[in-house]
Design an enzyme around this catalytic site. Structure first.
Site, PDB file in Angstrom:
ATOM      1  N   GLU A 114       0.790  -1.224   0.000  1.00  5.08           N
ATOM      2  CA  GLU A 114       0.000   0.000   0.000  1.00  5.08           C
ATOM      3  C   GLU A 114       0.826   1.280   0.000  1.00  5.08           C
ATOM      4  OE1 GLU A 114      -3.338   0.067  -0.194  1.00  5.08           O
ATOM      5  OE2 GLU A 114      -3.446  -2.130  -0.252  1.00  5.08           O
ATOM      6  N   SER A 116     -51.643 -25.457  35.472  1.00  4.06           N
ATOM      7  CA  SER A 116     -51.414 -25.552  36.916  1.00  4.06           C
ATOM      8  C   SER A 116     -50.319 -24.624  37.436  1.00  4.06           C
ATOM      9  CB  SER A 116     -51.074 -26.995  37.289  1.00  4.06           C
ATOM     10  OG  SER A 116     -52.168 -27.848  37.011  1.00  4.06           O
TER      11      SER A 116
END
Length: 550
Positions: free
Chosen positions: A72, A459
């Site tokens: 780069e 229940s």
């Protein structure tokens, strides 16, 4: 020369009002995802559009730094933020072609673009980029610039920074990558969406080789290292966040709580949420929920194939078409989609998603009595063809058989349960949720039955009724008549007759037995004893909304 210098100063003062404050880079907060953990540090989930794993300069492998500089910005340590040679080269291209086809961006300029500018190829953007890069070089050291660059740059598949990219493409920490893998990542900034090894292995390999050649030219690596790295096979696949504990309903609760508290910033702030969930108890809850629900559902019979892909006499799908079909079908926890390819007398051959060809033996088929109603099933099958035929898309799961002291795993025919469930375990001393499962499978259905279901199922309401009774003065030894109830309901024009399940009655029974055995008629008599309105009011102490208790 005077004209050139004057032009540069003119451009600078022209764009100066639009230049950002580079000093913010000193205190930059990189966006990192929010993570949810169990109390013992197991990763449950990760939220955020950007995947980022920040690394310090000392944690960056030297070969990665060298690869980036070689590829780069070969004069990174010598220039003041811009590379005059590169700019001259790019200017010549612009003059000849009439458009900005070549970059000439240094690492510092790329950093400036990533933080403050867009990627559009315009002359004015390039001019701003140059001035910002010069400011950055005046403010930060080369090491700080490299560290920001390594952590900021986009590298495809929602990965930002090389730390995240190492995880996404290779499933490793950045420090554990080989020279070949580092070179692959270093070559991706040029075109991260198309030069990554998942999108195109050929392009990624070619780009890797260019990076290695540049490293060799710059004498960062030896010929031997170059040859070895270039010959290394490039193997890559997508790696998601390494979830260590399956608790998606817990993760969603934590996510919603964080967003309500901190807003959308919660996704990018890098905050970690530690829940009270215990990983061992959560694993146990997951198994209890799935195994019991599957057993319950299968006891009611087999409802048949998910769909029929081809019928008898029609052309069968080839392997490629079967794989393509199954790839579109999700996997629900232990349930994996499969296609029946052959049926023998006491076994069947199936093609299982991501598993290939497998065999279901008779032990994995014989349970599948045909579902008729919730109360009735058909007769037991005598052969595999009574249950399935070729061309059917079905569900299968792996089960472990521990017969004769030896564990063996085999495939079993299965189905997505019609029923659903939830599970919560809490510490009664402080209310901490130790494990929570909101349903059979989060992918199948995200509705959390543990927290979003308003009505208490069956229940499960009884303990709260009995608590109201204790508060009113009843004791565990209080006798309640376990006997049938027959009450005329004038509005309905019929008698109300609640019954026990099973319908057996033993007369006066201690309250503790009634609760332990979940006696329906005793719960009704306790409710009458306390009073309906009083019980409703008492339930609000547990967090119930009285408007939702009719």
């Amino acid at each position: 020369m005077i004209l050139g210098v004057g032009t540069i100063f003119g451009f600078y003062f022209y764009v100066k009002p639009e230049l950002p404050d580079v000093a913010t880079l000193k205190d930059v907060e990189l966006q990192t995802p929010m993570q949810v953990f169990s109390r013992d540090g197991k990763l449950i989930s990760q939220f955020g559009e950007k995947r980022r794993i920040p690394v310090t300069y000392d944690e960056i492998p030297q070969h990665l730094i060298e690869a980036l500089i070689a590829t780069e910005d070969s004069r990174f340590y010598d220039h003041p933020g811009i590379d005059p040679i590169g700019i001259t080269r790019a200017a010549v291209v612009v003059a000849l072609s009439g458009s900005a086809k070549q970059g000439a961006s240094t690492i510092t300029q790329q950093l400036a673009r990533n933080f403050f500018l867009s990627n559009e190829k315009k002359i004015m953007r390039k001019i701003k980029e140059i001035f910002i890069a010069i400011h950055i070089e005046q403010l930060l050291t080369k090491q700080e610039i490299m560290e920001l660059y390594v952590n900021k740059i986009f590298l495809g598949y929602r990965s930002y920074g090389f730390g995240a990219a190492a995880r996404v493409y290779f499933g490793k920490d950045l420090q554990d990558l080989t020279l070949s893998q580092l070179a692959t990542l270093a070559g991706m900034p040029k075109a991260p969406s198309t030069m990554n090894p998942i999108y195109s292995l050929e392009r990624a390999t070619n780009r890797r080789n260019i990076v290695l050649a540049r490293m060799l030219d710059e004498k960062y690596i030896t010929q031997e290292e170059y040859d070895q790295a270039r010959s290394e096979a490039l193997i890559s696949r997508y790696h998601g966040a390494e979830i260590e504990l399956n608790a998606p309903y817990v993760a969603e609760l934590a996510r919603a709580w964080m967003v309500a508290r901190y807003g959308e910033d919660a996704y990018t702030s890098g905050m970690n949420i530690y829940t009270t969930v215990d990983s061992k108890l959560q694993d146990a809850a997951n198994k209890a929920v799935v195994n019991n629900l599957m057993a319950y559902d299968e006891r009611h019979g087999y409802r048949g194939a998910e769909k029929v892909l081809w019928k008898e006499g029609e052309a069968a799908f080839d392997q490629e078409k079967i794989e393509a079909t199954l790839a579109k079908v999700p996997t629900y926890g232990p349930l994996t989609p499969a296609v029946v390819t052959k049926v023998d007398s006491k076994s069947a051959t199936v093609w299982v998603k991501n598993q290939g060809e497998q065999t279901i033996e008779w032990d994995g088929i014989k349970w599948a009595r045909k579902f008729l109603t919730d109360e009735r099933q058909g007769s037991a099958p005598n052969r595999a063809s009574d249950v399935m035929t070729t061309g059917e898309q079905i569900w299968v799961r792996q089960v472990t058989d521990a017969a004769e002291g030896k564990e063996s795993t085999q495939w079993q025919l299965s189905q997505v349960p019609n029923a659903n469930t939830a599970f919560v375990a809490m510490n009664p001393e402080n209310g901490a949720v130790l494990s929570l499962v909101g349903g059979f499978n989060f992918i199948h259905n995200k509705f959390n039955r543990a927290t979003q279901s308003v009505r208490q199922v069956g229940s499960s309401i009884k303990p709260f009724i009995y608590s109201a009774a204790i508060d009113k003065g009843l004791t565990l030894a209080t006798l309640i008549n376990d006997a049938p109830i027959n009450q005329w309901d004038q509005s309905q024009g019929t008698a109300w007759r609640p019954k026990n399940s099973p319908p057996t009655y033993v007369g006066p029974t201690r309250l503790r037995i009634g609760l332990a055995q979940s006696k329906n008629v005793m719960a009704v008599r306790v409710l009458r004893e306390v009073g309906l309105d009083e019980t409703r009011e008492y339930l609000t102490r547990f967090g119930f909304n009285i408007d939702q208790i009719p």
